[in-house]
Write an enzyme that holds these catalytic residues in place. Structure first.
Site, PDB file in Angstrom:
ATOM      1  N   HIS A   1       0.827  -1.215   0.000  1.00 42.02           N
ATOM      2  CA  HIS A   1       0.000   0.000   0.000  1.00 42.02           C
ATOM      3  C   HIS A   1       0.861   1.265   0.000  1.00 42.02           C
ATOM      4  CE1 HIS A   1      -3.909   1.926   1.753  1.00 42.02           C
ATOM      5  NE2 HIS A   1      -3.203   2.827   1.105  1.00 42.02           N
TER       6      HIS A   1
ATOM      7  N   ASN B   1      -5.566   6.004  -6.702  1.00 39.12           N
ATOM      8  CA  ASN B   1      -6.162   7.350  -6.583  1.00 39.12           C
ATOM      9  C   ASN B   1      -5.245   8.439  -7.136  1.00 39.12           C
ATOM     10  OD1 ASN B   1      -4.331   7.216  -4.414  1.00 39.12           O
ATOM     11  ND2 ASN B   1      -5.621   8.419  -3.044  1.00 39.12           N
TER      12      ASN B   1
ATOM     13  N   HIS C   1     -10.736   0.446   1.831  1.00 36.28           N
ATOM     14  CA  HIS C   1     -10.477   1.557   2.752  1.00 36.28           C
ATOM     15  C   HIS C   1     -11.800   1.725   3.513  1.00 36.28           C
ATOM     16  CE1 HIS C   1      -9.263   5.926   3.528  1.00 36.28           C
ATOM     17  NE2 HIS C   1     -10.552   5.936   3.778  1.00 36.28           N
TER      18      HIS C   1
ATOM     19  N   HIS D   1      -5.105  -0.578   6.131  1.00 32.38           N
ATOM     20  CA  HIS D   1      -4.834   0.186   7.361  1.00 32.38           C
ATOM     21  C   HIS D   1      -5.859   0.057   8.493  1.00 32.38           C
ATOM     22  CE1 HIS D   1      -7.338   2.891   4.971  1.00 32.38           C
ATOM     23  NE2 HIS D   1      -6.337   3.273   4.221  1.00 32.38           N
TER      24      HIS D   1
ATOM     25  N   ASN E   1      -5.563   9.493   7.262  1.00 27.28           N
ATOM     26  CA  ASN E   1      -6.799   8.694   7.243  1.00 27.28           C
ATOM     27  C   ASN E   1      -6.449   7.219   7.161  1.00 27.28           C
ATOM     28  OD1 ASN E   1      -8.321  10.984   7.182  1.00 27.28           O
ATOM     29  ND2 ASN E   1      -8.956  10.789   5.040  1.00 27.28           N
TER      30      ASN E   1
ATOM     31  N   ASP F   1       1.195   2.744   3.625  1.00 30.11           N
ATOM     32  CA  ASP F   1       0.289   3.825   3.194  1.00 30.11           C
ATOM     33  C   ASP F   1       1.098   5.106   2.937  1.00 30.11           C
ATOM     34  OD1 ASP F   1      -1.960   5.149   2.400  1.00 30.11           O
ATOM     35  OD2 ASP F   1      -2.899   5.246   4.377  1.00 30.11           O
TER      36      ASP F   1
ATOM     37  N   HIS G   1       2.714  14.392   0.298  1.00 31.31           N
ATOM     38  CA  HIS G   1       1.984  15.635   0.029  1.00 31.31           C
ATOM     39  C   HIS G   1       2.978  16.786   0.073  1.00 31.31           C
ATOM     40  CE1 HIS G   1      -2.067  14.020   0.125  1.00 31.31           C
ATOM     41  NE2 HIS G   1      -1.820  13.409   1.274  1.00 31.31           N
TER      42      HIS G   1
ATOM     43  N   PRO H   1      -4.721  14.614   4.352  1.00 32.75           N
ATOM     44  CA  PRO H   1      -4.340  13.435   5.138  1.00 32.75           C
ATOM     45  C   PRO H   1      -3.278  12.605   4.421  1.00 32.75           C
ATOM     46  CG  PRO H   1      -6.459  13.081   4.050  1.00 32.75           C
ATOM     47  CD  PRO H   1      -6.050  14.486   3.725  1.00 32.75           C
TER      48      PRO H   1
HETATM   49  O1  DOR Z   1      -4.089   9.421   4.791  1.00 33.84           O
HETATM   50  C1  DOR Z   1      -4.373   8.959   3.690  1.00 33.84           C
HETATM   51  N1  DOR Z   1      -3.853   9.461   2.574  1.00 33.84           N
HETATM   52  N2  DOR Z   1      -5.249   7.965   3.622  1.00 33.84           N
HETATM   53  C2  DOR Z   1      -5.716   7.521   2.454  1.00 33.84           C
HETATM   54  O2  DOR Z   1      -6.514   6.619   2.460  1.00 33.84           O
HETATM   55  C3  DOR Z   1      -5.303   8.144   1.192  1.00 33.84           C
HETATM   56  C4  DOR Z   1      -3.997   8.795   1.318  1.00 33.84           C
HETATM   57  C5  DOR Z   1      -3.649   9.714   0.195  1.00 33.84           C
HETATM   58  O3  DOR Z   1      -3.893   9.372  -0.973  1.00 33.84           O
HETATM   59  O4  DOR Z   1      -3.086  10.785   0.469  1.00 33.84           O
HETATM   60 ZN    ZN Z   2      -6.697   4.403   2.661  1.00 36.98          ZN
END
Ligand code: DOR
Ligand code: ZN
Length: 427
Positions: free
Chosen positions: A58, A92, A177, A230, A276, A303, A307, A321
């Site tokens: 992940h 995503n 998720h 997660h 998240n 995960d 960012h 998140p």
């Molecule tokens: O914290 C998260 N960030 N949780 C997710 O499920 C997606 C991820 C993201 O794509 O930034």
């Molecule tokens: Zn997720």
């Protein structure tokens, strides 16, 4: 035969031995009690630990669409630095990986770059919109072994039922998720004392657990290979334990940050702690550790969610998140389980390499360290104290929740099919 020797290593932290790799075909040629002195290249590993290359089910490598925060190349290098030889990058992106040609492009870019095998995850629904299923069958022929709308939950139960049925027919994994979005609107923190004190809108445990419960029952009745992304709460652990006790075929992952950190970190209002599902409370952390130890949770997955600072160095509720994970996960897992005496390096190999490879049916990953096996390997120094600095990471982003934290375990060397993909001495 061209050869590389890894002399003076301890597979799984056990007895010292020496490994000879045939670099032409990327396979372990021989293991012997005395060092290989006439190999083309030789590395003295100084008694460090040798593990099978790590596998991360992940990650988010952000390509296509957000190459300003991570690319398949920078993510592959971060993975190699973290000891990984295979990662699964989530769908995503922009555009969403919801068609075969997009999945193929991700796979091919990863192979062309070459420092880590990057497997594309296909989305369950078109555009992650939660309305129409993707062509699961077609994508399963384009390197997609796992489907997920990660970042979003497949909330609609009827759609989820159909997805489970299709995934079963094509023998692929559905990774959920688990978040009932109707219960988490505007939430940015775990619903509890800390969020109440800080004035942050809370995400209750039940928003995760209600989806987990539903999905487990669906898996019981409609079959297929269901995987929970997660896991973050004590209640989720209880549900998984019940499911496994019933013989229902579910698997689950936990992140390093949910194993180590709690919502008390939020007292700083630092956006790097927004994730998240959110960081929970100590009792959740303890339940997650126990669950990983007893096999209720199968694997650790990072995960890894890069960012940019414009999305992280802002008011907590406006921060996006997600946290980086690839370059720190082994250090976190070593600290929580090995240094504490809860488990040994065999356990680390199991939850970070063997089990994920088994769940995803990767034939060349998570293999025993033995002659004839693929040389996907990582060398770890268990006693090299180092401090995390986001700016020094290979990742394009720097949103680590471990800034300025010191860890003991450090990856020294990573090999993918016998080729060095990361070497701490030259970095
Ligand atoms: O914290 C998260 N960030 N949780 C997710 O499920 C997606 C991820 C993201 O794509 O930034
Ligand atoms: Zn997720």
């Amino acid at each position: 035969m061209s050869t590389l020797a890894l002399n003076n290593v301890r597979p799984y932290g056990e007895d010292v031995t020496n490994i000879l790799i045939n670099t032409a075909d990327g396979v372990i040629a021989e293991i012997a009690g005395t060092p290989f002195t006439d190999a083309d290249d030789a590395i003295d590993c100084g008694g460090n630990i040798l593990l099978p290359g790590l596998v991360d089910m992940h990650v988010h490598l952000r390509e296509p669409g957000r190459e300003d925060t991570e690319t398949i190349a920078t993510g592959s290098d971060a993975a190699a630095k973290g000891g990984f030889t295979a990662v699964f990058t989530m769908a995503n992106t922009q555009p969403v990986i919801d068609q075969p040609f997009l999945a193929e492009a991700v796979w091919e870019k990863g192979q062309a770059y070459g420092t880590c095998d990057v497997y594309p995850v296909g989305s369950i629904t078109q555009g992650l919109a939660g309305e129409q299923l993707t062509e699961i069958g077609l994508m399963s022929r384009s390197h997609v072994r796992m489907f997920s709308d990660d970042g979003r939950c497949v909330n609609d139960p009827q759609l989820m039922r159909r997805a489970i049925e299709y995934a079963k027919a094509y023998d692929v994994i559905l990774a959920q998720h688990a978040e009932d979005h109707r219960m988490t609107a505007d939430a940015c923190a775990h619903e509890g004392e800390t969020a109440a004190k800080l004035g942050l809108r809370g995400w209750p445990r039940v928003a995760e657990e209600s989806i987990v419960a539903r999905d487990i029952i669906m898996t019981r009745d409609y079959g297929g290979r269901y995987h929970l992304c997660h896991a973050s709460t004590e209640g989720t652990v209880e549900l998984l334990r019940w499911a496994k006790g019933q013989g229902i075929e579910v698997t689950a992952e936990v992140t390093p940050h949910h194993l180590l950190l709690t919502d008390e970190c939020l007292n700083t209002y630092d956006g790097n702690y927004r994730v998240n599902p959110p960081l929970r409370e100590a009792r959740d952390t303890i339940a997650l550790r126990d669950a990983l130890l007893d096999g209720t949770i199968d694997v650790v997955a990072t995960d890894h969610a890069p960012h940019g600072s414009e999305d992280k160095c802002v008011e907590f509720e406006h921060a996006k998140p997600g946290m980086l994970g690839l370059e720190t996960s082994l250090a976190v897992v070593a600290q929580v389980f090995v240094q504490s005496g809860l488990a040994d390096w065999r356990f680390v190999a199991k939850v970070m390499s063997e089990r994920p490879a088994e769940i995803l049916r990767l034939k060349d990953q998570g293999r025993p360290i033995a002659a004839g096996e693929p040389a996907n390997l990582t060398v770890v120094n268990p006693d090299a104290t180092w401090t995390v600095h986001g700016k020094e990471l290979k990742s394009k982003a720097s949103n680590t929740p471990y800034e300025e934290m010191a860890f003991n375990a450090r990856v020294e060397l990573t090999l993918l099919r016998g080729a060095v993909t990361y070497d701490a001495t030259s970095n």
